[in-house]
Design a protein around this motif. Structure first.
Motif, PDB file in Angstrom:
ATOM      1  N   GLY A  56      43.398  33.642  33.942  1.00  0.00           N
ATOM      2  CA  GLY A  56      43.778  33.227  35.291  1.00  0.00           C
ATOM      3  C   GLY A  56      44.574  34.254  36.058  1.00  0.00           C
ATOM      4  O   GLY A  56      44.945  34.040  37.198  1.00  0.00           O
ATOM      5  N   TYR A  57      44.846  35.401  35.434  1.00  0.00           N
ATOM      6  CA  TYR A  57      45.553  36.471  36.133  1.00  0.00           C
ATOM      7  C   TYR A  57      44.562  37.269  36.968  1.00  0.00           C
ATOM      8  O   TYR A  57      43.372  37.293  36.697  1.00  0.00           O
ATOM      9  N   GLY A  58      45.093  37.955  37.953  1.00  0.00           N
ATOM     10  CA  GLY A  58      44.256  38.801  38.787  1.00  0.00           C
ATOM     11  C   GLY A  58      45.102  39.467  39.845  1.00  0.00           C
ATOM     12  O   GLY A  58      46.278  39.763  39.618  1.00  0.00           O
ATOM     13  N   VAL A  59      44.503  39.663  41.012  1.00  0.00           N
ATOM     14  CA  VAL A  59      45.207  40.314  42.110  1.00  0.00           C
ATOM     15  C   VAL A  59      45.146  39.440  43.353  1.00  0.00           C
ATOM     16  O   VAL A  59      44.200  38.692  43.572  1.00  0.00           O
ATOM     17  N   GLY A  87      45.250  31.622  38.580  1.00  0.00           N
ATOM     18  CA  GLY A  87      44.041  31.759  39.375  1.00  0.00           C
ATOM     19  C   GLY A  87      42.938  30.790  39.002  1.00  0.00           C
ATOM     20  O   GLY A  87      42.070  30.495  39.813  1.00  0.00           O
ATOM     21  N   ASN A  88      42.963  30.278  37.775  1.00  0.00           N
ATOM     22  CA  ASN A  88      41.962  29.292  37.361  1.00  0.00           C
ATOM     23  C   ASN A  88      42.464  27.868  37.567  1.00  0.00           C
ATOM     24  O   ASN A  88      41.744  26.921  37.295  1.00  0.00           O
ATOM     25  N   GLY A  89      43.679  27.715  38.049  1.00  0.00           N
ATOM     26  CA  GLY A  89      44.253  26.389  38.248  1.00  0.00           C
ATOM     27  C   GLY A  89      44.075  25.886  39.668  1.00  0.00           C
ATOM     28  O   GLY A  89      43.344  26.466  40.476  1.00  0.00           O
ATOM     29  N   THR A  90      44.792  24.818  39.978  1.00  0.00           N
ATOM     30  CA  THR A  90      44.654  24.202  41.302  1.00  0.00           C
ATOM     31  C   THR A  90      45.584  24.825  42.329  1.00  0.00           C
ATOM     32  O   THR A  90      45.369  24.645  43.525  1.00  0.00           O
ATOM     33  N   ALA A  91      46.621  25.533  41.884  1.00  0.00           N
ATOM     34  CA  ALA A  91      47.575  26.119  42.827  1.00  0.00           C
ATOM     35  C   ALA A  91      47.869  27.575  42.462  1.00  0.00           C
ATOM     36  O   ALA A  91      48.940  27.896  41.959  1.00  0.00           O
TER      37      ALA A  91
END
Length: 183
Positions: A56-59, A87-91
């Motif tokens: 879920g990490y990114g930029v 990043g893969n979650g809802t917020a």
């Protein structure tokens, strides 16, 4: 005794095969999902989150426009993105800095460039509706990064000449207030 030895061998082989299969499913081995989501900073279309890691990490790419020519609105690239979390979650949210190398990697993807183009065009429409939209590709390597010029901060009358400042300090230290106040 031969049957026990054979059963033990089969058990070892099966457990080895199972552990090998399961080790291929560890989170460190997953491929990134490359989720792309508009991620507003202060107004719609001024940010884009790109999940580039499976956890879920990114930029979080901050989107800015260049309207130095009132007739044209084009992207102003800021190649130092924020770190995207959840990043893969809802917020999803961002905090801190990600590397420029990550920025260069994500903007080379066609799907990311397409999303950047859509968001920046919408941002230009909101900020300068009378201006013509002009796309410019983002930088993909450090040599292509152009620093943002802030002319108001670089005006000659805003910065004191270091040698002139030194002369004023010396005059003040010698008790000569009259010459210290004169440029």
């Amino acid at each position: 005794m031969t049957r026990c030895w054979t059963a033990a061998r089969v058990l070892v082989l099966v457990s080895g095969l199972l552990s090998g299969l399961l080790s291929g499913c560890t989170p460190g081995q997953q491929k990134p999902s490359w989720r792309i989501v508009p991620l507003q900073r202060s107004q719609p279309h001024d940010g884009l989150g790109v999940v580039s890691q499976p956890d879920g990490y990114g930029v979080h790419i901050y989107l800015e426009t260049d309207t130095s020519d009132p007739a044209v609105c084009k992207p102003r690239w800021l190649a130092s993105p924020a770190r995207l979390f959840n990043g893969n979650g809802t917020a999803p949210f961002s905090s801190g800095l990600a590397s420029q190398q990550e920025f260069f990697a994500v903007v080379q993807r066609r799907d990311v460039r397409g999303a950047l183009k859509r968001e920046l065009e919408a941002l230009c429409q909101a900020r300068a509706p009378q201006a013509r939209w002009q796309w410019q590709d983002p930088p993909t390597k450090p040599s292509e990064v152009r620093p943002v010029r802030l002319p108001a901060w670089e005006e000659e009358d805003l910065l004191t000449d270091p040698s002139e400042e030194r002369r004023r300090q010396d005059a003040l230290l010698q008790g000569d207030r009259l010459n210290a106040d004169q440029p």
